[in-house]
Scaffold this motif. Sequence first.
Motif, short mmCIF file in Angstrom:
data_model
loop_
_atom_site.label_atom_id
_atom_site.label_comp_id
_atom_site.label_asym_id
_atom_site.label_seq_id
_atom_site.Cartn_x
_atom_site.Cartn_y
_atom_site.Cartn_z
N PRO A 24 0.89 -1.27 0.17
CA PRO A 24 0.01 -0.25 0.02
C PRO A 24 0.79 0.97 0.05
O PRO A 24 1.66 1.40 1.04
N ARG A 25 0.83 1.95 -1.12
CA ARG A 25 1.70 3.11 -1.17
C ARG A 25 1.26 4.26 -0.20
O ARG A 25 2.36 4.78 0.38
N GLN A 26 0.25 4.19 0.13
CA GLN A 26 -0.08 5.30 1.38
C GLN A 26 0.39 5.16 2.55
O GLN A 26 0.81 5.89 3.19
N MET A 27 0.80 3.74 2.92
CA MET A 27 1.49 3.52 3.97
C MET A 27 2.94 4.00 4.23
O MET A 27 3.48 4.77 5.22
N VAL A 28 3.67 3.94 2.92
CA VAL A 28 4.87 4.58 2.97
C VAL A 28 4.73 5.96 2.97
O VAL A 28 5.65 6.67 3.70
N LEU A 29 3.88 6.84 2.47
CA LEU A 29 3.76 8.09 2.56
C LEU A 29 3.48 8.57 3.76
O LEU A 29 4.00 9.48 4.49
N ASP A 30 2.63 7.63 4.56
CA ASP A 30 2.43 8.06 6.00
C ASP A 30 3.70 8.00 6.86
O ASP A 30 3.87 9.05 7.94
N MET A 31 4.55 7.29 6.63
CA MET A 31 5.84 7.12 7.46
C MET A 31 6.87 8.18 7.07
O MET A 31 7.64 8.39 7.62
N ILE A 32 6.79 8.77 5.63
CA ILE A 32 7.69 9.91 5.56
C ILE A 32 7.30 11.13 5.24
O ILE A 32 7.65 12.19 5.58
N VAL A 33 6.02 11.29 4.50
CA VAL A 33 5.64 12.85 4.19
C VAL A 33 4.05 12.85 4.70
O VAL A 33 3.52 14.04 4.67
N GLY A 34 3.18 11.72 5.33
CA GLY A 34 2.07 12.07 5.68
C GLY A 34 2.02 12.37 7.02
O GLY A 34 2.64 12.83 7.75
N ASP A 35 1.08 11.52 7.78
CA ASP A 35 0.71 11.40 8.95
C ASP A 35 2.00 11.08 9.88
O ASP A 35 2.66 10.17 9.29
N PRO A 36 2.31 11.66 11.07
CA PRO A 36 3.60 11.37 11.77
C PRO A 36 3.36 9.90 12.54
O PRO A 36 3.22 9.90 13.57
N ILE A 37 3.84 8.85 11.87
CA ILE A 37 3.69 7.70 12.40
C ILE A 37 4.85 6.92 12.10
O ILE A 37 5.63 6.82 11.00
N GLY A 38 5.46 5.94 13.08
CA GLY A 38 6.35 5.15 12.91
C GLY A 38 6.08 3.78 12.34
O GLY A 38 4.99 3.61 11.95
#
Length: 237
Positions: free
Chosen positions: A172-186
């Motif tokens: 899932p592309r959004q998962m990677v985005l969330d970890m780098i540029v999206g929501d601040p999650i580990g």
Amino acid sequence: MSAFNLRMARLAAARKRERQRVDHLVLGQSRPKPVPVKPAGMPRVEWKLERKRQLAAGAQLEPGLEEALKLKEAWSHKQTGTPETHQHAERTHADALIQLERNGTIDKEQLEWAAQIANVYRSLEADVALKVASFEARVDTSRQCGGLVVESVRRVRLHLAYGYWREALPQPRQMVLDMIVGDPIGYTVAAKRYGVHNRKAKRFLLDAINAWPDCVGQAYRGYSEDDIQAAADAAVK
């Protein structure tokens, strides 16, 4: 009499502070223009330089309000959410990546690559959103802005690199985005959110960070400075 004058001064200061709060934080008025003050005894030549410096620095609001206005100005490109929310998210995001560097998951160079990706994302979000898959799309966007947007060669190339990088992300592309540029999650939080194993989320994160230099190289190889400058010149004609 001195007590009365002190009380009046405090009331005047309170009124000034409240007026600034309403004007600039509630109503969104522009920062007030500074009124240069010449220090006593300063020669004319030095005052000319000092006046220029004061004008460039801009007027400062009352303590507390100045910091709030700077925060608001920093996140003025966001259409939703409060500046405080975005600032907290950015700090949390940065802390998560820094923690990965501290525990040896990534090195300083990889941390810098991740920061570059996040910076380019913010630049795109503030400028023309995420629809950047080719150089032609960037030129079309410049035309849509009335030909007034002439980006630097490096800016164009980094926007191109982000387009290449994003398109190459696994699902899932959004998962990677969330970890780098999206929501601040580990990566452990991302794994739980998207229903994947922690190791898979971690691998996707590292692979995405490590892919950034190649995407930048591709953007630099794909278009010369002359190509980009020619397109920029054509966009403003």
